[in-house]
Scaffold this active site. Structure first.
Site, PDB file in Angstrom:
ATOM      1  N   ARG A   3     -66.255 -20.203 -21.318  1.00 51.01           N
ATOM      2  CA  ARG A   3     -65.263 -20.187 -20.247  1.00 51.01           C
ATOM      3  C   ARG A   3     -63.934 -20.343 -20.986  1.00 51.01           C
ATOM      4  O   ARG A   3     -63.774 -21.277 -21.762  1.00 51.01           O
ATOM      5  CB  ARG A   3     -65.507 -21.332 -19.277  1.00 51.01           C
ATOM      6  CG  ARG A   3     -66.940 -21.331 -18.700  1.00 51.01           C
ATOM      7  CD  ARG A   3     -67.098 -22.298 -17.564  1.00 51.01           C
ATOM      8  NE  ARG A   3     -68.507 -22.518 -17.219  1.00 51.01           N
ATOM      9  CZ  ARG A   3     -69.245 -21.700 -16.459  1.00 51.01           C
ATOM     10  NH1 ARG A   3     -68.711 -20.599 -15.970  1.00 51.01           N
ATOM     11  NH2 ARG A   3     -70.510 -21.976 -16.186  1.00 51.01           N
ATOM     12  N   ASP A  11     -67.980 -13.976 -11.169  1.00 52.00           N
ATOM     13  CA  ASP A  11     -66.737 -13.589 -10.495  1.00 52.00           C
ATOM     14  C   ASP A  11     -65.491 -14.064 -11.240  1.00 52.00           C
ATOM     15  O   ASP A  11     -64.471 -13.375 -11.251  1.00 52.00           O
ATOM     16  CB  ASP A  11     -66.735 -14.026  -9.031  1.00 52.00           C
ATOM     17  CG  ASP A  11     -66.749 -15.529  -8.864  1.00 52.00           C
ATOM     18  OD1 ASP A  11     -67.231 -16.226  -9.778  1.00 52.00           O
ATOM     19  OD2 ASP A  11     -66.277 -16.011  -7.824  1.00 52.00           O
ATOM     20  N   THR A  26     -75.201 -13.737 -13.360  1.00 53.02           N
ATOM     21  CA  THR A  26     -75.106 -15.190 -13.145  1.00 53.02           C
ATOM     22  C   THR A  26     -76.376 -15.625 -12.447  1.00 53.02           C
ATOM     23  O   THR A  26     -76.896 -14.901 -11.588  1.00 53.02           O
ATOM     24  CB  THR A  26     -73.882 -15.571 -12.286  1.00 53.02           C
ATOM     25  OG1 THR A  26     -74.077 -16.909 -11.782  1.00 53.02           O
ATOM     26  CG2 THR A  26     -73.652 -14.658 -11.099  1.00 53.02           C
ATOM     27  N   ARG A  46     -87.705 -40.304  -5.471  1.00 57.58           N
ATOM     28  CA  ARG A  46     -87.422 -40.045  -6.874  1.00 57.58           C
ATOM     29  C   ARG A  46     -86.526 -38.810  -6.928  1.00 57.58           C
ATOM     30  O   ARG A  46     -86.690 -37.887  -6.107  1.00 57.58           O
ATOM     31  CB  ARG A  46     -88.695 -39.757  -7.666  1.00 57.58           C
ATOM     32  CG  ARG A  46     -89.593 -40.968  -7.827  1.00 57.58           C
ATOM     33  CD  ARG A  46     -88.997 -41.941  -8.830  1.00 57.58           C
ATOM     34  NE  ARG A  46     -89.920 -42.976  -9.232  1.00 57.58           N
ATOM     35  CZ  ARG A  46     -90.118 -44.121  -8.598  1.00 57.58           C
ATOM     36  NH1 ARG A  46     -89.452 -44.376  -7.475  1.00 57.58           N
ATOM     37  NH2 ARG A  46     -90.973 -45.009  -9.046  1.00 57.58           N
ATOM     38  N   ARG A 104     -73.818 -23.507  -8.019  1.00 55.80           N
ATOM     39  CA  ARG A 104     -72.382 -23.737  -7.810  1.00 55.80           C
ATOM     40  C   ARG A 104     -72.123 -23.954  -6.312  1.00 55.80           C
ATOM     41  O   ARG A 104     -72.669 -24.900  -5.760  1.00 55.80           O
ATOM     42  CB  ARG A 104     -71.541 -22.593  -8.371  1.00 55.80           C
ATOM     43  CG  ARG A 104     -70.093 -23.007  -8.662  1.00 55.80           C
ATOM     44  CD  ARG A 104     -69.325 -21.869  -9.266  1.00 55.80           C
ATOM     45  NE  ARG A 104     -69.704 -21.591 -10.624  1.00 55.80           N
ATOM     46  CZ  ARG A 104     -69.191 -22.210 -11.694  1.00 55.80           C
ATOM     47  NH1 ARG A 104     -68.269 -23.111 -11.546  1.00 55.80           N
ATOM     48  NH2 ARG A 104     -69.571 -21.899 -12.903  1.00 55.80           N
ATOM     49  N   GLU A 149     -76.726 -27.754  -5.605  1.00 52.86           N
ATOM     50  CA  GLU A 149     -75.734 -28.659  -6.204  1.00 52.86           C
ATOM     51  C   GLU A 149     -74.410 -28.693  -5.423  1.00 52.86           C
ATOM     52  O   GLU A 149     -73.671 -29.662  -5.517  1.00 52.86           O
ATOM     53  CB  GLU A 149     -75.468 -28.292  -7.660  1.00 52.86           C
ATOM     54  CG  GLU A 149     -74.846 -26.924  -7.844  1.00 52.86           C
ATOM     55  CD  GLU A 149     -74.499 -26.616  -9.296  1.00 52.86           C
ATOM     56  OE1 GLU A 149     -74.476 -27.520 -10.127  1.00 52.86           O
ATOM     57  OE2 GLU A 149     -74.258 -25.421  -9.585  1.00 52.86           O
ATOM     58  N   ARG A 174     -76.793   0.929 -26.295  1.00 51.84           N
ATOM     59  CA  ARG A 174     -77.591   2.136 -26.553  1.00 51.84           C
ATOM     60  C   ARG A 174     -77.105   3.317 -25.716  1.00 51.84           C
ATOM     61  O   ARG A 174     -77.098   4.456 -26.193  1.00 51.84           O
ATOM     62  CB  ARG A 174     -79.068   1.836 -26.312  1.00 51.84           C
ATOM     63  CG  ARG A 174     -79.590   0.859 -27.375  1.00 51.84           C
ATOM     64  CD  ARG A 174     -81.024   1.054 -27.703  1.00 51.84           C
ATOM     65  NE  ARG A 174     -81.338   0.312 -28.925  1.00 51.84           N
ATOM     66  CZ  ARG A 174     -82.494  -0.277 -29.165  1.00 51.84           C
ATOM     67  NH1 ARG A 174     -83.472  -0.204 -28.274  1.00 51.84           N
ATOM     68  NH2 ARG A 174     -82.707  -0.901 -30.305  1.00 51.84           N
ATOM     69  N   ASP A 209     -74.254 -15.171  -6.587  1.00 48.36           N
ATOM     70  CA  ASP A 209     -73.188 -15.310  -5.585  1.00 48.36           C
ATOM     71  C   ASP A 209     -72.135 -14.211  -5.695  1.00 48.36           C
ATOM     72  O   ASP A 209     -70.969 -14.430  -5.368  1.00 48.36           O
ATOM     73  CB  ASP A 209     -72.527 -16.695  -5.727  1.00 48.36           C
ATOM     74  CG  ASP A 209     -71.934 -16.914  -7.117  1.00 48.36           C
ATOM     75  OD1 ASP A 209     -72.195 -16.111  -8.024  1.00 48.36           O
ATOM     76  OD2 ASP A 209     -71.197 -17.899  -7.294  1.00 48.36           O
ATOM     77  N   ASP A 226     -76.489 -17.753 -10.261  1.00 54.04           N
ATOM     78  CA  ASP A 226     -76.153 -18.197  -8.897  1.00 54.04           C
ATOM     79  C   ASP A 226     -76.364 -17.117  -7.834  1.00 54.04           C
ATOM     80  O   ASP A 226     -76.452 -17.429  -6.652  1.00 54.04           O
ATOM     81  CB  ASP A 226     -74.690 -18.662  -8.828  1.00 54.04           C
ATOM     82  CG  ASP A 226     -74.400 -19.797  -9.790  1.00 54.04           C
ATOM     83  OD1 ASP A 226     -75.339 -20.518 -10.166  1.00 54.04           O
ATOM     84  OD2 ASP A 226     -73.216 -19.956 -10.180  1.00 54.04           O
ATOM     85  N   MET A 277     -79.316 -25.607  -9.359  1.00 54.63           N
ATOM     86  CA  MET A 277     -77.956 -25.083  -9.560  1.00 54.63           C
ATOM     87  C   MET A 277     -77.591 -24.078  -8.469  1.00 54.63           C
ATOM     88  O   MET A 277     -78.370 -23.821  -7.560  1.00 54.63           O
ATOM     89  CB  MET A 277     -77.830 -24.450 -10.942  1.00 54.63           C
ATOM     90  CG  MET A 277     -77.619 -25.465 -12.046  1.00 54.63           C
ATOM     91  SD  MET A 277     -77.256 -24.632 -13.613  1.00 54.63           S
ATOM     92  CE  MET A 277     -76.635 -26.016 -14.564  1.00 54.63           C
ATOM     93  N   GLY A 331     -70.978 -18.708 -17.556  1.00 54.37           N
ATOM     94  CA  GLY A 331     -72.306 -19.282 -17.799  1.00 54.37           C
ATOM     95  C   GLY A 331     -73.293 -18.201 -18.177  1.00 54.37           C
ATOM     96  O   GLY A 331     -73.326 -17.142 -17.556  1.00 54.37           O
ATOM     97  N   GLY A 391     -92.689 -24.256  -0.591  1.00 60.53           N
ATOM     98  CA  GLY A 391     -93.069 -24.936   0.650  1.00 60.53           C
ATOM     99  C   GLY A 391     -92.379 -26.279   0.804  1.00 60.53           C
ATOM    100  O   GLY A 391     -92.969 -27.245   1.314  1.00 60.53           O
TER     101      GLY A 391
END
Ligand code: F6P
Length: 320
Positions: A72, A103, A126, A246, A172, A223, A25, A130, A128, A170, A11, A186
């Site tokens: 991917r 990863d 990423t 909502r 993952r 998510e 560079r 993570d 994420d 998001m 991603g 908050g």
């Protein structure tokens, strides 16, 4: 070492371009020539490379996405795909590879090293956040700020209509984005995969707030939370308490946009460091930043260790 290649994989994340720029560079500065592989590992397999000059990376530091494109690559998960990639790298006299990604991309790089002895260095990028071994990953800061801005806007309409909003971000299987966005906006509750989600307790909290006259409420849902996606959680909350809500799923908007200063600077440091690591023969490794210092770790450590959430952030999220 005379020639290296660079690719972006998995991603996309804001700051990948800044990292490509720094890699190219610094490599040119060290007297190397540089090839860019298109669409991540797909480009290695299909022999899609482009020579990178200093001017090719002009005017990209501020751009989201990646000029090299990304993908991917299911073919790279197969030994045959990796063998073709290694052959193409050898035919083009590439002595080392910089992989900018997450990863999954690092596991692929590690296989390429283990099976074909291609020197590889990973740069964590990423949204994420993570990846163990770097306090932050390239793109995370921008994504958090993008999500924060969106949640602030939703807060306005939530307040105007006295509504409950459930907002999915998001990440993952990690809750880094949700936790920081929740604290920064908050939010009344943050649901993340790292902690057990008790929807009855969430309902009780919101109903208590409503009784006290706090009629707008925001829940941030990562998510990967075990209670389900934002729509499923909205339905469960309604069943448990009758509370209507909502739902907003922020989705891929979090992946785009111009990188923040923090992401541009991190990307510049790590792109530079990746070339240094290749030149020093430190492969296979990942470069990262810990406590404001650029570090190197064995590549596999980045996925065999799990990055922990800051306990202080969990306390803040639960108590403010
Ligand atoms: O890893 C980055 C990420 O945006 C995750 O947060 C999300 O789960 C996933 O990628 C989405 O992937 P794709 O763009 O392939 O749908």
């Amino acid at each position: 070492m005379e020639r290296i290649a660079v690719l972006t994989s998995g991603g996309d994340s804001p700051g990948m371009n800044a990292c490509i720029r720094a890699t190219v560079r610094r490599a040119l500065g060290r007297g190397l020539s540089v090839l860019g592989a298109k669409k991540g590992y797909e480009g290695l397999i299909d022999d899609e490379f482009t020579a990178m000059s200093s001017s090719d990376v002009s005017n990209i530091i501020q751009r989201g996405g990646t000029i090299l494109h990304t993908a991917r690559s299911p073919r790279f998960l197969e030994a045959e795909g990796r063998a073709r990639a290694a052959e193409n790298l050898r035919n083009r006299s590439v002595d080392g590879l910089v992989v900018i990604g997450g990863d999954g991309s690092f596991r692929g790089a590690s296989d390429l090293f283990n099976e074909h002895s291609i020197p590889v260095v990973g740069v964590p990028a990423t949204i994420d956040n993570d990846i163990w071994g770097s306090d932050l990953t390239i793109g995370y800061d921008t994504a958090v700020n993008t999500a924060l801005e969106a949640v602030d806007k939703i807060r306005d309409t939530a307040a105007a209509h006295d509504r409950l909003f459930i907002i999915e971000v998001m990440g993952r299987s990690a809750g880094f984005i949700a936790l920081e966005v929740g604290i920064g906006t908050g939010a009344e509750a943050v649901l993340i995969p790292e902690t057990r989600t008790d929807l009855q307790a969430v309902c009780d909290k919101i109903q208590g707030r409503i009784r006290r006259g706090r009629t707008s409420n925001i829940l941030i849902v990562a998510e990967g939370d075990e209670a389900g996606n934002a729509f499923e959680i909205a339905a469960k909350i309604f069943d448990l308490s009758g509370l209507k809500s909502r739902v907003t799923v922020l989705g891929h908007v979090q992946r785009g946009g111009s990188p923040t200063t923090a992401d541009r600077v991190l990307a510049s440091k790590l792109g530079w460091a990746a070339v240094e690591a290749l030149m020093d023969g430190a492969w296979p490794c990942m470069v990262g930043e810990v406590d404001n210092t650029v570090v190197r770790h064995p590549l596999a450590d980045s996925w065999t260790n799990r990055k922990a959430l800051d306990p202080l952030l969990l306390t803040l999220s639960d108590n403010l």
